[in-house]
Write a protein that holds these residues in place. Structure first.
Motif, mmCIF file in Angstrom:
data_model
loop_
_atom_site.group_PDB
_atom_site.id
_atom_site.type_symbol
_atom_site.label_atom_id
_atom_site.label_comp_id
_atom_site.label_asym_id
_atom_site.label_seq_id
_atom_site.Cartn_x
_atom_site.Cartn_y
_atom_site.Cartn_z
ATOM 1 N N TRP A 7 -0.137 26.547 -38.775
ATOM 2 C CA TRP A 7 -1.498 26.584 -39.309
ATOM 3 C C TRP A 7 -2.342 25.693 -38.428
ATOM 4 O O TRP A 7 -1.997 24.534 -38.195
ATOM 5 N N PHE A 8 -3.452 26.209 -37.910
ATOM 6 C CA PHE A 8 -4.304 25.395 -37.035
ATOM 7 C C PHE A 8 -5.769 25.787 -37.211
ATOM 8 O O PHE A 8 -6.388 26.367 -36.333
ATOM 9 N N PRO A 9 -6.347 25.451 -38.380
ATOM 10 C CA PRO A 9 -7.758 25.763 -38.604
ATOM 11 C C PRO A 9 -8.668 24.962 -37.682
ATOM 12 O O PRO A 9 -8.278 23.923 -37.131
ATOM 13 N N GLY A 13 -4.435 18.588 -35.998
ATOM 14 C CA GLY A 13 -3.336 18.951 -35.113
ATOM 15 C C GLY A 13 -2.797 20.312 -35.505
ATOM 16 O O GLY A 13 -3.223 20.912 -36.489
ATOM 17 N N LYS A 14 -1.888 20.796 -34.685
ATOM 18 C CA LYS A 14 -1.224 22.066 -34.982
ATOM 19 C C LYS A 14 -0.160 21.775 -36.025
ATOM 20 O O LYS A 14 0.780 21.027 -35.782
ATOM 21 N N GLU A 15 -0.339 22.380 -37.200
ATOM 22 C CA GLU A 15 0.468 22.008 -38.360
ATOM 23 C C GLU A 15 1.504 23.059 -38.727
ATOM 24 O O GLU A 15 1.263 24.258 -38.621
ATOM 25 N N VAL A 16 2.653 22.583 -39.181
ATOM 26 C CA VAL A 16 3.577 23.400 -39.960
ATOM 27 C C VAL A 16 3.514 22.819 -41.365
ATOM 28 O O VAL A 16 3.862 21.656 -41.584
ATOM 29 N N GLY A 17 3.004 23.616 -42.287
ATOM 30 C CA GLY A 17 2.834 23.176 -43.669
ATOM 31 C C GLY A 17 3.636 24.054 -44.600
ATOM 32 O O GLY A 17 4.078 25.137 -44.219
ATOM 33 N N TRP A 18 3.788 23.589 -45.837
ATOM 34 C CA TRP A 18 4.616 24.320 -46.795
ATOM 35 C C TRP A 18 4.142 24.107 -48.223
ATOM 36 O O TRP A 18 3.585 23.070 -48.560
ATOM 37 N N ALA A 32 7.216 27.578 -34.060
ATOM 38 C CA ALA A 32 6.072 26.876 -33.461
ATOM 39 C C ALA A 32 6.397 26.390 -32.052
ATOM 40 O O ALA A 32 5.564 26.498 -31.145
ATOM 41 N N VAL A 33 7.591 25.888 -31.856
ATOM 42 C CA VAL A 33 7.981 25.359 -30.546
ATOM 43 C C VAL A 33 8.392 26.476 -29.590
ATOM 44 O O VAL A 33 7.898 26.562 -28.462
ATOM 45 N N ASP A 77 3.303 19.683 -29.863
ATOM 46 C CA ASP A 77 3.249 18.658 -30.895
ATOM 47 C C ASP A 77 2.962 19.355 -32.222
ATOM 48 O O ASP A 77 2.145 20.270 -32.269
ATOM 49 N N ILE A 78 3.650 18.912 -33.272
ATOM 50 C CA ILE A 78 3.492 19.527 -34.588
ATOM 51 C C ILE A 78 3.226 18.437 -35.606
ATOM 52 O O ILE A 78 3.893 17.399 -35.597
ATOM 53 N N VAL A 79 2.242 18.683 -36.484
ATOM 54 C CA VAL A 79 1.932 17.726 -37.542
ATOM 55 C C VAL A 79 2.142 18.367 -38.909
ATOM 56 O O VAL A 79 2.252 19.590 -39.032
#
Length: 184
Positions: free
Chosen positions: A85-87, A92-97, A120-121, A128-130
């Protein structure tokens, strides 16, 4: 970035795929629950969920990046949303749940998070993932920590979420390549 079309990821127990109209009813049920939505903006009406669903479908279509719908293989049921997710103006470029209440405590969040981090990777090429996590959300912080992410400190979300309190958890792609070895 070039849009990625129709990615589908299968894990041992789950299918991760882009948003579909068939997700709407379960997504409404999930978003109406004050407990499951406590850290993601609170309960939503079906009309608001419709807009969220359309936002996700549009993001997949235009950017190739958005939450996957998590489908339990055994039942075929929608059990949550997870993924890249990256609005605009996000920290940052996120992996959310977020999971439906009836899917919690079964290890699905970890299983789907590992697959999403790999995506993502390895597919998106993120370096980089946030994870933006409310400081009171101990369950999400614990999951981020299990993934190998570290709390980088307080962060700020863009409008209309600027009042939300979040800590920015994250890790580099290089760190993830090492951390994911624990899950193989």
């Amino acid at each position: 970035m070039t849009a990625v079309t129709d990615p589908v990821i299968e894990t041992a127990r789950l299918i991760l795929r882009p948003t579909a109209m068939s997700d709407f009813e379960r997504w409404c049920d999930f978003q109406s629950d004050p407990e499951t939505t406590r850290f993601i903006g609170g309960p939503k009406t079906p009309a608001e969920v419709w807009r969220i669903l359309m936002t996700c479908a549009g993001a997949w279509s235009l950017t190739g990046v958005c939450f996957f719908s998590i489908i339990e293989k055994e039942t075929g049921q929608w059990i949550g949303r997870i993924g890249p997710w990256f609005p605009h103006q996000w920290p940052g470029k996120e992996v959310g749940w977020s999971l439906h209440r009836d899917a919690m405590g079964k290890g699905y969040a970890l299983e789907a998070s590992v697959a999403s981090m790999d995506y993502a990777v390895d597919v998106l090429g993120w370096d980089d993932i946030v994870h933006t996590i409310d400081p009171a959300n101990a369950a999400s912080a614990k999951l981020a920590e299990r993934l190998g992410s570290v709390n980088r400190g307080p962060g700020r979300l863009p409008s209309p979420f600027e009042a939300a309190r979040v800590d920015i958890w994250g890790q580099t792609a290089a760190a993830w390549r090492e951390n994911r070895k624990r899950f193989v």
